[in-house]
Structures are given as structure tokens and as C-alpha cells.
Design an enzyme around this catalytic site. Structure first.
Site, mmCIF file in Angstrom:
data_model
loop_
_atom_site.group_PDB
_atom_site.id
_atom_site.type_symbol
_atom_site.label_atom_id
_atom_site.label_comp_id
_atom_site.label_asym_id
_atom_site.label_seq_id
_atom_site.Cartn_x
_atom_site.Cartn_y
_atom_site.Cartn_z
ATOM 1 N N ARG A 231 0.846 -1.185 0.000
ATOM 2 C CA ARG A 231 0.000 0.000 0.000
ATOM 3 C C ARG A 231 0.886 1.241 0.000
ATOM 4 O O ARG A 231 1.872 1.309 0.739
ATOM 5 C CB ARG A 231 -0.928 0.024 1.230
ATOM 6 C CG ARG A 231 -2.057 -0.976 1.164
ATOM 7 C CD ARG A 231 -3.103 -0.549 0.136
ATOM 8 N NE ARG A 231 -4.206 -1.494 0.016
ATOM 9 C CZ ARG A 231 -4.264 -2.455 -0.882
ATOM 10 N NH1 ARG A 231 -3.249 -2.633 -1.724
ATOM 11 N NH2 ARG A 231 -5.314 -3.247 -0.960
ATOM 12 N N GLU A 260 -3.396 7.146 -6.241
ATOM 13 C CA GLU A 260 -3.476 6.384 -7.487
ATOM 14 C C GLU A 260 -4.787 6.697 -8.200
ATOM 15 O O GLU A 260 -5.800 6.959 -7.534
ATOM 16 C CB GLU A 260 -3.374 4.887 -7.194
ATOM 17 C CG GLU A 260 -2.033 4.465 -6.620
ATOM 18 C CD GLU A 260 -1.931 2.952 -6.415
ATOM 19 O OE1 GLU A 260 -2.882 2.238 -6.813
ATOM 20 O OE2 GLU A 260 -0.916 2.490 -5.867
ATOM 21 N N HIS A 278 0.855 -0.486 -10.140
ATOM 22 C CA HIS A 278 0.047 -1.387 -9.311
ATOM 23 C C HIS A 278 -0.221 -2.707 -10.045
ATOM 24 O O HIS A 278 -1.371 -3.115 -10.256
ATOM 25 C CB HIS A 278 -1.270 -0.729 -8.912
ATOM 26 C CG HIS A 278 -1.809 -1.237 -7.603
ATOM 27 N ND1 HIS A 278 -2.420 -0.435 -6.674
ATOM 28 C CD2 HIS A 278 -1.820 -2.486 -7.055
ATOM 29 C CE1 HIS A 278 -2.779 -1.150 -5.623
ATOM 30 N NE2 HIS A 278 -2.442 -2.408 -5.836
#
Length: 525
Positions: A231, A260, A278
């Protein structure tokens, strides 16, 4: 027939799984918030990935929604407290992409150790800068794993295969588990001091937010390399940038960012910083796995009541669900009975399980007792939000188990403490699936719960039953069954009368006025 909405892109196989289980399914992706709010009221389940935002406003109009299934680990896009308050189960699939994410962390570590992205770009540009890219070996180096749960333990296993030493910081990692994994459990300061590489695999919580910041980075070994595939908020990005620029941190490989999608970031463009968008779960296998898992989990819940990987209620396996079903009914009846005869503030609830039921997964049963107990006192209570409501009202909840059977092979006893007194109720199953009350306020009694009942606590004196029967008969109320119990002759007695229709307030008041009646209460189930 339950109905499910898939609002993000999932494998077509997920649709097939729902249909095979007799669940109607619609696929509508790319919905805007107002569009989702306009239709969500017609669905029992909502299957999502990361795009759909399940907000408090969405949940407020999701009047039939029972479950939200997230195909993946993170539920940052779901208002879990709001879902819990409305009794909506929130599930994720924490294991479907574990291997994929762990492999990405190892790949990032290798790429960082050998400057592979920069060397690749340089070679494509027609340069031959062999002396510029001097990497380091992983062999013999110490990897510090922050968070040694499912993914972290897989990373540790792969690192041990590369002949690295592994130290792990995780408050929930037991010494026995650490030994089984072959890692050394250490405190965070020692990990920072010893690690050549640090990889993060912990959820983002108040305790872990900004766990790598200016102060903690300053305590790391000079030349450390940082990997984060968990994270973004775990690292203060400005502090990491400063540590790289100063030369204290040799480099970083990041798959996640504080904001993000990350179109701009202070770390972008820096040498010795590898960034990916990601991609931790982005493999064909992982995407297929999480889609199938979320469909199976949601279908199990909607069809059989099985709960797996829920974030806001106890899990109930598909195997346990049918075994628990009759006990769930009994637990709710006991809780509801206790709630209806409770007239002062609740302080504590203890649920005791004896005999066969003590061998089962009892946490869902305790949740159902709380639901039954609180439902007569407030609206919109179910087994998902009942434990939360109890905590909010500072009601102490506990459970005990005793596998040795007493008078009954299986027994659930509920002990409720209020501001005024403590009372107990107990029940069992006849024939394995028929709930029966067997004890009320320490008085032995045997009764089946029916939709309309009259509970009376009275002094054990002659003539009482005749007066009660006359009062009910005069009011045109037919008695279905009549159950009596007492502690001893002439002492406290309890009458539990099953009747064919609801009892009016006026009739209950007349019964309370009868000689010997201590308390009378109409109950509905």
C-alpha cells in the site's frame, strides 16, 4: 432467486458460476455513481474490483443488498463501517493473488539489485554502459519483511530459496510460526538496522501508515533498498525521495503510491527508482482466480449462508453452514426472548455452549444471539452489525465452551446482565434440528417457541392457572400449548403460554392484575 450485479470487469466464468448456482446476474460496468445508486436497490449482491466505489450514499439506497464481494484484497473503495451498519457482508479474496503479488515483489527486488530497467533503457538507446550498472548480489544478504502474513510469508520463502537471510517484523507472527517459516522474528528497529533490502507486506492501518518515514529511514542501514508492493501510504514518499537523494537509501522499487492512479509523483524520473502501475495482482492466473473466488464466495452466502473471507462478520464454511442452521434458529430465539423481557439497560451478555454445539464454530451463533437480543430494542439489527452495536453501547460480550455434556447432549445458555438483574435462558435441539427452551430464569421448563406467546412469572399458588385460563377465554384467545415450571413448591413459577393470535395491551394489563402475577409479557417471534 437472488440477484447479483457485476459492476467491474470480471472473468466471464464468474457469470457462469452465479448462473450455475441459480443466481440471476447482470453485468453493467463503468457505471457512474448516480447510475449505480439508481439500480442498486434491486440487487442482493454486488461484485466489484477497484473501480466501483461503494460509498455510504450507495449503501443507503441499497435496500436489498446483502453482500459486497471484492475480487482482490484491498477494500479501500468500500465504506466497510457503513456496510456493517446496514448489515451488508463485505468479502474480499485475500488468497487469489498472493503468489502473483509475492512474485512481483521478488521480481522488483531482483530488478532493483541489478539496475535492470535502466540498463535495459540504456541498451535500447544504443549505449553499452557495462561499467555504469554495477549491481549487488542477493546471496547472503538480509531481507527485512515488514508484515509476514500470507503474502509476506511467500516472499520470505522465495527469498530463503535465493539463500538470503530473512528477518521479519509482524506483531501477529508467533515464534512457532516464525520458526516454521525459517525466519527470525525481530522488532522494527532491529529490522531497520540489519536489513539490506526491506519489503513491505502489511495492510494500511493507523498503526502502519507512514511506517517508513524520515525518522525510520534514518535508522536503516546505509545502502538499503526498499520494495513496496502493498500500500502506498506505508511510505512517506517525500522522505523516501530525500533519503535516496542523500545516498542513504540506494534505491526503491514501488508498485503502489499514496495517490493512485499516479500520473505525477516526486519519485518519477529518479535514477535508482523503479515504478510499476500497481501490477502486483496483474497476471492472467490471478485475475481469473480472484474472479472465480468472489463468485463462489458470494454464491455460497446467498444460497447456503456460508461466509468466507468476510471483513465484518465471522466466517461460516460451506460445511459448517448446514450444521449451524438449526443452532442459528435456536440462538436467535434465545436472544429474542431475552431481548423482549429485558426492560433496563444492558450491561453484559455471556453465551455458554455445552456438549455437541461447543465443537462447532460458535462465533456466528454469538452474533445471532446478539441480533435477537438487540432487535426488540432497536431497528435494523442483524448478525453483521449486532456485535458492532454492542461494542458501541459498551455491552460486554463473552462466550464460553464446554464440550462435556450436562443434562442435554447439546445446550446453549444465554446470560444477560442488566442494570437491575441477571437472567438466564437455555435451549437445546430435539431430534437434532428442533429448537426447544429448557430453562428460563433458572426455572426448568420445556417449550417450543411459537409466533405468539405469553410469558408470566408468578407465585406458585393454587387457583392461578384457572384464573389465567378464564382471562384468556373471556378475551376469546385460544391456548395452543401451556408450559409450566417452578423452582420449588410455593416459590417462583413460570408459565409460558402459546396462543393462536397476538395479545392486545389491554388483555396483558388484565393478566398482570391477577393475584400472584409478578410479571406478564406478550412475546412475538
Amino acid at each position: 432467486m437472488p440477484k447479483v450485479l457485476i459492476s467491474d470487469s470480471l472473468s466471464p466464468r464468474a457469470v457462469e458460476i452465479f448462473k450455475e448456482r441459480g443466481i440471476e446476474v447482470d453485468v453493467k460496468t463503468g457505471l457512474k455513481p448516480d447510475e449505480l445508486k439508481a439500480i442498486i436497490g434491486g440487487y442482493d449482491g454486488l461484485a466489484i474490483r477497484s473501480s466501483t466505489k461503494v460509498t455510504k450514499d450507495v449503501l443507503a439506497v441499497a435496500t436489498n443488498l446483502r453482500v459486497v464481494g471484492r475480487a482482490g484484497i484491498g477494500v479501500d473503495n468500500v465504506d466497510v463501517p457503513a456496510a456493517t451498519a446496514r448489515g451488508v457482508v463485505v468479502m474480499n479474496t485475500p488468497f487469489g493473488n498472493s503468489i502473483t503479488t509475492a512474485e512481483h515483489a521478488i521480481a522488483m527486488m531482483m530488478a532493483l539489485a541489478r539496475d535492470i530497467p535502466e540498463a535495459n533503457a540504456s541498451t535500447h538507446a544504443g549505449k553499452w554502459e557495462k561499467n555504469r550498472f554495477m549491481g549487488v548480489e542477493l546471496y547472503g544478504k538480509t531481507l527485512g519483511v515488514i508484515g509476514c502474513g500470507n503474502i509476506g510469508s511467500i516472499v520470505a520463502d522465495r527469498a530463503l530459496g535465493l539463500k538470503m537471510k530473512v528477518v521479519a517484523f509482524d506483531p501477529f507472527l508467533s515464534p512457532e510460526r516464525a520458526q516454521d517459516l525459517g525466519v527470525e522474528k525481530v522488532e522494527l528497529d532491529e529490522l531497520l538496522r540489519r536489513a539490506d533490502f526491506i519489503t513491505l507486506h502489511t495492510p494500511l492501518t493507523n498503526e502502519t501508515r507512514a511506517i517508513l518515514n524520515r525518522d525510520s529511514l534514518a535508522r536503516t542501514k546505509k545502502g538499503v533498498r526498499i520494495i513496496n508492493c502493498a500500500r502506498g501510504g506505508l511510505i512517506v514518499e517525500e522522505d523516501l525521495k530525500a533519503a535516496i537523494e542523500s545516498g542513504h537509501v540506494a534505491g526503491a522499487a514501488l508498485d503502489v503510491f499514496a495517490e493512485e492512479p499516479a500520473k505525477q509523483n516526486g519519485l518519477f524520473g529518479m535514477e535508482r527508482v523503479i515504478c510499476t502501475p500497481h501490477l502486483g495482482a496483474s497476471t492472467t492466473e490471478a485475475q481469473e482466480n480472484v474472479a472465480l473466488q468472489v463468485a463462489e464466495q458470494m454464491a455460497d452466502y446467498l444460497v447456503s449462508g456460508a461466509v468466507v473471507n468476510a471483513l465484518n462478520m465471522p466466517s461460516v464454511s460451506a460445511e459448517d453452514a448446514p450444521r449451524l442452521r438449526p443452532y442459528m434458529k435456536l440462538a436467535e430465539q434465545l436472544g429474542s426472548f431475552a431481548g423482549q423481557i429485558t426492560e433496563t439497560g444492558l450491561k453484559a451478555v455471556t453465551v455458554e455452549f455445552e456438549g455437541q454445539v461447543a465443537e462447532l464454530n460458535t462465533r456466528p451463533l454469538t452474533a445471532v444471539v446478539l441480533k435477537g437480543l438487540l432487535a426488540p430494542l432497536m431497528e435494523s439489527v442483524n448478525m453483521v452489525n449486532a456485535p458492532v452495536i454492542a461494542r458501541e453501547r459498551e455491552i460486554k460480550v463473552s462466550e464460553t465452551k464446554r464440550q462435556d455434556a450436562g443434562d442435554y447432549q447439546t445446550l446453549i445458555r444465554v446470560i444477560v446482565s442488566t442494570e437491575a438483574r441477571t437472567r438466564t435462558l437455555a435451549g437445546t435441539l430435539f431430534g437434532g434440528d428442533k429448537p426447544r427452551l429448557v430453562e428460563i430464569e433458572d426455572v426448568p421448563i420445556e417449550a417450543e417457541v411459537t409466533p405468539n406467546m405469553l410469558f408470566i412469572r408468578n407465585e406458585d399458588k393454587p387457583g392461578f392457572i384457572g384464573k389465567l385460563g378464564t382471562a384468556l377465554g373471556d378475551a376469546g384467545v385460544n391456548i395452543a400449548t401451556f408450559h409450566l415450571g417452578r423452582t420449588a413448591a410455593g416459590e417462583t413459577a413460570i408459565a409460558l403460554v402459546c396462543v393462536d393470535q397476538p395479545l392486545g395491551d389491554d388483555l396483558v394489563e388484565r393478566i398482570r392484575a391477577l393475584p400472584s402475577v409478578v410479571r406478564a409479557k406478550a412475546l412475538t417471534f
